[in-house]
Design a protein around this motif. Structure first.
Motif, PDB file in Angstrom:
ATOM      1  N   THR A   1      -5.448   4.295   1.669  1.00  0.00           N
ATOM      2  CA  THR A   1      -6.177   3.464   2.498  1.00  0.00           C
ATOM      3  C   THR A   1      -6.836   4.157   3.567  1.00  0.00           C
ATOM      4  OG1 THR A   1      -4.432   3.273   4.061  1.00  0.00           O
ATOM      5  CG2 THR A   1      -4.473   1.609   2.184  1.00  0.00           C
TER       6      THR A   1
ATOM      7  N   PHE B   1       0.837  -1.402   0.167  1.00  0.00           N
ATOM      8  CA  PHE B   1       0.000   0.034   0.023  1.00  0.00           C
ATOM      9  C   PHE B   1       0.752   1.289   0.073  1.00  0.00           C
ATOM     10  CE2 PHE B   1      -3.683  -2.461   2.232  1.00  0.00           C
ATOM     11  CZ  PHE B   1      -4.198  -2.887   1.076  1.00  0.00           C
TER      12      PHE B   1
ATOM     13  N   TYR C   1      -9.379  -0.347   1.209  1.00  0.00           N
ATOM     14  CA  TYR C   1      -8.501   0.060   0.141  1.00  0.00           C
ATOM     15  C   TYR C   1      -9.470   0.052  -1.256  1.00  0.00           C
ATOM     16  CZ  TYR C   1      -7.298  -4.803  -1.148  1.00  0.00           C
ATOM     17  OH  TYR C   1      -7.389  -6.301  -1.481  1.00  0.00           O
TER      18      TYR C   1
ATOM     19  N   ALA D   1      -7.263  -2.147   7.307  1.00  0.00           N
ATOM     20  CA  ALA D   1      -7.346  -1.261   6.109  1.00  0.00           C
ATOM     21  C   ALA D   1      -8.353  -1.474   5.152  1.00  0.00           C
ATOM     22  CB  ALA D   1      -6.023  -0.894   5.889  1.00  0.00           C
TER      23      ALA D   1
ATOM     24  N   THR E   1      -6.488  -2.637  -8.138  1.00  0.00           N
ATOM     25  CA  THR E   1      -6.501  -1.750  -6.827  1.00  0.00           C
ATOM     26  C   THR E   1      -5.983   0.011  -7.432  1.00  0.00           C
ATOM     27  OG1 THR E   1      -5.710  -3.305  -5.540  1.00  0.00           O
ATOM     28  CG2 THR E   1      -5.372  -1.157  -4.738  1.00  0.00           C
TER      29      THR E   1
END
Length: 301
Positions: A121, A116, A133, A131, A148
């Motif tokens: 996040t 990340f 995301y 977390a 992502t």
């Protein structure tokens, strides 16, 4: 038998030999769930920017099962040639598309630092070790996948973090559904739900494609607030969570021990979400403390 590193070199070389001249192979390290490194073999066809990605670690499992490097490479090449790469289309990731389709998935906050580094996040309220995301579903070569969103993409679309959070939460609440675990189990074998006597509920993602991990219940507080009664939330994996009505148990000791045992002895490392148990009171989530789990982890560590 070759080591995993030796196999990666061997399969890369064999693919280079077997692939037609208008295909290109690239190898790179990819950081996936819980900061586990994987070796991605990306195969693209000349004149396109879309490719098939296969992980050497998955192919190594086939090698351990007795298949030769030549056989594995031949299967990969056939799959690549059979899939219509040139006909695939990646959606235009413009501002409107992202705000309409972005949703939250969940991960352990402390175990995904590398993964990340360039991903926005958000903390899960009441579950600070989790977390949230942002992701978007995609279809490439006829297969469902998930991408992502990173900070550069978000900044390039002039989307603020507040806008991103609001849109992802709204879309996640549309996707997440809480259903009796008995119904899910019955559906897997084509039976009646009455065959399974279970007090648990489980989260499912109504829009997830095949193989895609589920959306995050922690990113959909409105779904919990619609549930009657109070519940314990058990983090079974990054793919889903279980819920248990609070009035069934007098103590959470059993739940904590169960979570820790499953995480230690059953779950794959990349599927680990949390060693904690949570509770939802009227839709408000908080972490339930348990000292024995911490003591046990120290003993095992």
């Amino acid at each position: 038998m070759m080591s995993r590193e030796e196999f990666t070199d061997a399969i890369s070389a064999e693919l280079q030999d077997q692939l037609p001249s208008d295909y290109m192979l690239q190898t790179k390290e990819v950081i996936k769930a819980n900061d586990r490194p994987y070796t991605a073999l990306s195969i693209t066809k000349e004149g396109t920017n879309i490719g098939v990605v296969i992980y050497a670690e998955n192919l190594y499992a086939e090698y351990e099962g007795g298949r030769s490097v030549e056989e594995i490479a031949s299967t990969v090449v056939k799959r690549v040639q059979d899939e219509p790469i040139q006909d695939s289309a990646v959606p235009a990731f413009d501002r409107e598309f992202v705000l309409d389709h972005v949703y939250f998935r969940m991960a352990n906050a402390s175990m995904n630092q590398r993964r990340f580094e360039n991903v926005p996040t958000f903390p899960a309220q009441g579950a600070e070790d989790i977390a949230l995301y942002p992701c978007v579903d995609v279809q490439v070569c006829g297969r469902s996948g998930v991408t992502t969103l990173n900070k550069d993409q978000i900044a390039g679309l002039d989307i603020t973090l507040d806008e991103l959070h609001s849109a992802a939460q709204r879309n996640t609440e549309r996707r997440v559904e809480i259903v009796p675990l008995s119904e899910v189990l019955a559906g897997l074998i084509g039976a009646e739900a009455e065959m399974f006597d279970s007090p648990f509920f489980v989260t499912v993602d109504k829009e997830a494609g095949a193989g895609a991990a589920g959306a995050s219940l922690f990113g959909a507080p409105g779904v919990l607030k619609q549930m009657e009664g109070d519940y314990y939330i058990i983090p079974s994996s990054v793919h889903e969570v279980l819920l248990l009505p609070k009035d069934i148990l007098d103590s959470t000791d059993y739940l904590h021990e169960m979570v820790h045992d499953v995480n230690s002895n059953v779950l794959e490392p990349e599927d680990f979400l949390s060693d904690h148990v949570y509770e939802s009171n009227g839709g408000e989530v908080r972490t339930v403390g348990y000292e024995k789990t911490a003591e046990k982890r120290m003993e095992l560590g």
